[in-house]
Design an enzyme around this catalytic site. Structure first.
Site, PDB file in Angstrom:
ATOM      1  N   ARG B 128       0.726  -1.331  -0.051  1.00 16.73           N
ATOM      2  CA  ARG B 128       0.150  -0.114  -0.096  1.00 16.73           C
ATOM      3  C   ARG B 128       1.131   1.258   0.088  1.00 16.73           C
ATOM      4  O   ARG B 128       0.511   2.352  -0.486  1.00 16.73           O
ATOM      5  CB  ARG B 128      -0.864   0.031   1.291  1.00 16.73           C
ATOM      6  CG  ARG B 128      -1.563   1.081   1.663  1.00 16.73           C
ATOM      7  CD  ARG B 128      -2.165   0.956   3.188  1.00 16.73           C
ATOM      8  NE  ARG B 128      -2.415   2.238   3.899  1.00 16.73           N
ATOM      9  CZ  ARG B 128      -3.826   2.784   3.979  1.00 16.73           C
ATOM     10  NH1 ARG B 128      -4.869   1.974   3.499  1.00 16.73           N
ATOM     11  NH2 ARG B 128      -3.952   3.902   4.510  1.00 16.73           N
ATOM     12  N   HIS B 197      -9.408   6.682  -4.830  1.00 16.09           N
ATOM     13  CA  HIS B 197      -8.982   5.255  -3.933  1.00 16.09           C
ATOM     14  C   HIS B 197      -9.875   4.264  -4.162  1.00 16.09           C
ATOM     15  O   HIS B 197     -11.084   4.372  -4.556  1.00 16.09           O
ATOM     16  CB  HIS B 197      -8.903   5.631  -2.455  1.00 16.09           C
ATOM     17  CG  HIS B 197      -8.048   6.647  -1.928  1.00 16.09           C
ATOM     18  ND1 HIS B 197      -6.865   6.376  -0.947  1.00 16.09           N
ATOM     19  CD2 HIS B 197      -7.703   7.914  -2.364  1.00 16.09           C
ATOM     20  CE1 HIS B 197      -6.200   7.569  -0.868  1.00 16.09           C
ATOM     21  NE2 HIS B 197      -6.619   8.474  -1.445  1.00 16.09           N
ATOM     22  N   GLU B 271     -13.839   6.804  -3.166  1.00 11.66           N
ATOM     23  CA  GLU B 271     -13.473   5.405  -2.718  1.00 11.66           C
ATOM     24  C   GLU B 271     -14.424   4.209  -3.809  1.00 11.66           C
ATOM     25  O   GLU B 271     -15.726   4.459  -3.747  1.00 11.66           O
ATOM     26  CB  GLU B 271     -13.928   4.843  -1.380  1.00 11.66           C
ATOM     27  CG  GLU B 271     -13.064   5.683  -0.318  1.00 11.66           C
ATOM     28  CD  GLU B 271     -11.997   4.911  -0.027  1.00 11.66           C
ATOM     29  OE1 GLU B 271     -11.648   3.971  -0.580  1.00 11.66           O
ATOM     30  OE2 GLU B 271     -11.104   5.689   0.776  1.00 11.66           O
TER      31      GLU B 271
END
Lengths: 93, 310
Positions: B128, B197, B271
């Site tokens: 990540r 994201h 997201e």
């Protein structure tokens, strides 16, 4: 290349703040090496935890002991990664 | 090898080299619209490239989009590629986008964390963070979305270099973050920042480091609702929205909080899919539906920025 054979991702649904606090504590137990894909936020939101194969038994026992409901979101992480790689290879060909 | 951007497969995941080659092809095919700018380099000395979509003018008001600051969120880089192609293809053919680009520039950073992304392909698909070394620790990398100078180091990030949310030694310690900060500050006319994201299907806006509401809370909230209405209209994908703090949890040092505090009013974090079947291993056949629905939300924000100068 790091392999994830037998690793699972658990979808955990905490019922209250107390259970969320317990889940937050899991990340601090370094020997378990869990990775919180979705961190404990509030009881209305699920928590997704990537659990290495060697910690599965401990983590599941922890959840069951504390009466925290969970389901298995990904049965074997490596299987999905293999499929992903295969698909990329196919696409290139 | 990528011969041109039409023969490229948008419904599969690609390596960093493939993406960088594709970027060169896109620029070559649309020289009057698209250019490539190197804004810096990574810890491991990879170039960081931003695509600039501009129809002319000098330092026009601009929209910034970044994808893939968390390298394992592969759906985001893939969505960035599809989005870049969409912008280049639709300009001059589709009236809304044409009007947007006649008034605004768009900057698109597709691989925001190149070292991490290369590492996800070579060594650890689940990586990540960045790949910088942390003095005094065996653990590598900093969470680049906790490294910004906005509530840096607060309780919504970790002090532990081994944690996935480690904030780094000091604000903008990561060259990947510093490159963006320097670029945005020197540009000075960016009106919207959209940081993309995955996965949890949310549209978030400032703040994350405090539960205080931003001065523009109502405007941000209304625009989020409108953008998500457009997104959901395509495939019925359900999103939630609100401030980062209220919707998920306290998160300190994030991109959009820094952007907002530096005068970029329309700052959002997307997201993308999915809500829990695959997590970061979203199958490639979902790239195009995800990108298509996201595009509808992006256009709503673009239009709002065009029509509401400040």
């Amino acid at each position: 290349q790091k392999l994830f054979v037998g690793d699972q991702v658990l979808r955990v649904t905490a019922k209250n703040e107390e259970q969320l606090t317990l889940l937050r504590g899991l990340e601090g137990m370094e020997h378990l090496q869990v990775d919180l894909w979705r961190s404990p936020a509030k009881a209305s939101l699920p928590v997704d935890i990537h659990v290495p194969f060697h910690s599965l038994q401990s983590v599941k026992a922890f959840l069951e002991y504390n009466d925290i409901p969970y389901s298995i979101m990904l049965e074997d992480l490596q299987l999905l990664l293999d499929q992903e790689q295969e698909e990329m290879k196919r696409s290139r060909m | 090898l990528v011969r041109n951007t039409n023969s490229f497969s948008y419904s599969t995941y690609h390596t960093l080299d493939e993406i960088y080659n594709w970027i060169d092809s896109l620029v070559a095919e649309h020289p009057d619209l698209v250019s490539k700018i190197q804004i810096g380099h990574t810890y491991e000395n990879r170039p960081i490239y931003v695509l600039k979509f501009s129809t002319g003018g000098s330092n026009r008001p601009a929209i910034w989009i970044d994808t893939g600051i968390h390298s394992r969120e592969w759906i985001t880089q893939a969505t960035g590629i599809w989005t870049a192609k969409k912008i280049a293809s639709d300009y001059g053919k589709e009236s809304t986008l044409t009007s947007i680009l006649n008034n605004l520039d768009i900057f698109l950073l597709i691989v925001t964390n190149p070292d991490g992304f290369a590492y996800t392909h070579s060594t650890n698909r689940m990586w990540r963070k960045t790949r910088s070394i942390n003095a005094g620790s065996a653990c590598v990398g900093v969470d680049p979305n906790r490294n910004w100078d906005a509530g840096f180091g607060g309780p919504g990030a970790s002090k532990n270099p081994c944690s996935e949310t480690y904030h780094g030694a000091y604000p903008h310690s990561e060259s990947e973050v510093k490159a963006i900060v320097d670029f945005l500050l020197s540009h000075g006319n960016v009106k919207s920042l959209l940081s993309i994201h995955s996965y949890s299907q949310m549209l978030l806006f400032p703040y994350g480091y405090t539960n205080n509401l931003a001065p523009d809370h109502e405007a941000l909230n209304n625009l989020a609702r409108e953008a998500l209405s457009a997104l959901t209209s395509l495939h019925g994908t359900k999103y939630t929205y609100g401030t980062t703090f209220a919707t998920i949890y306290q998160a300190d040092g994030t991109t959009i909080d820094w952007a907002y505090n530096n005068g970029i009013k329309y700052s959002y974090t997307f997201e993308l899919r999915d809500t829990g079947r695959y997590g970061f291993i979203l199958p490639a056949n979902q790239i195009i539906p995800t990108a298509e629905e996201t595009w509808l939300a992006l256009v709503k924000i673009f239009e709002h920025v065009r029509d509401n100068p400040y």
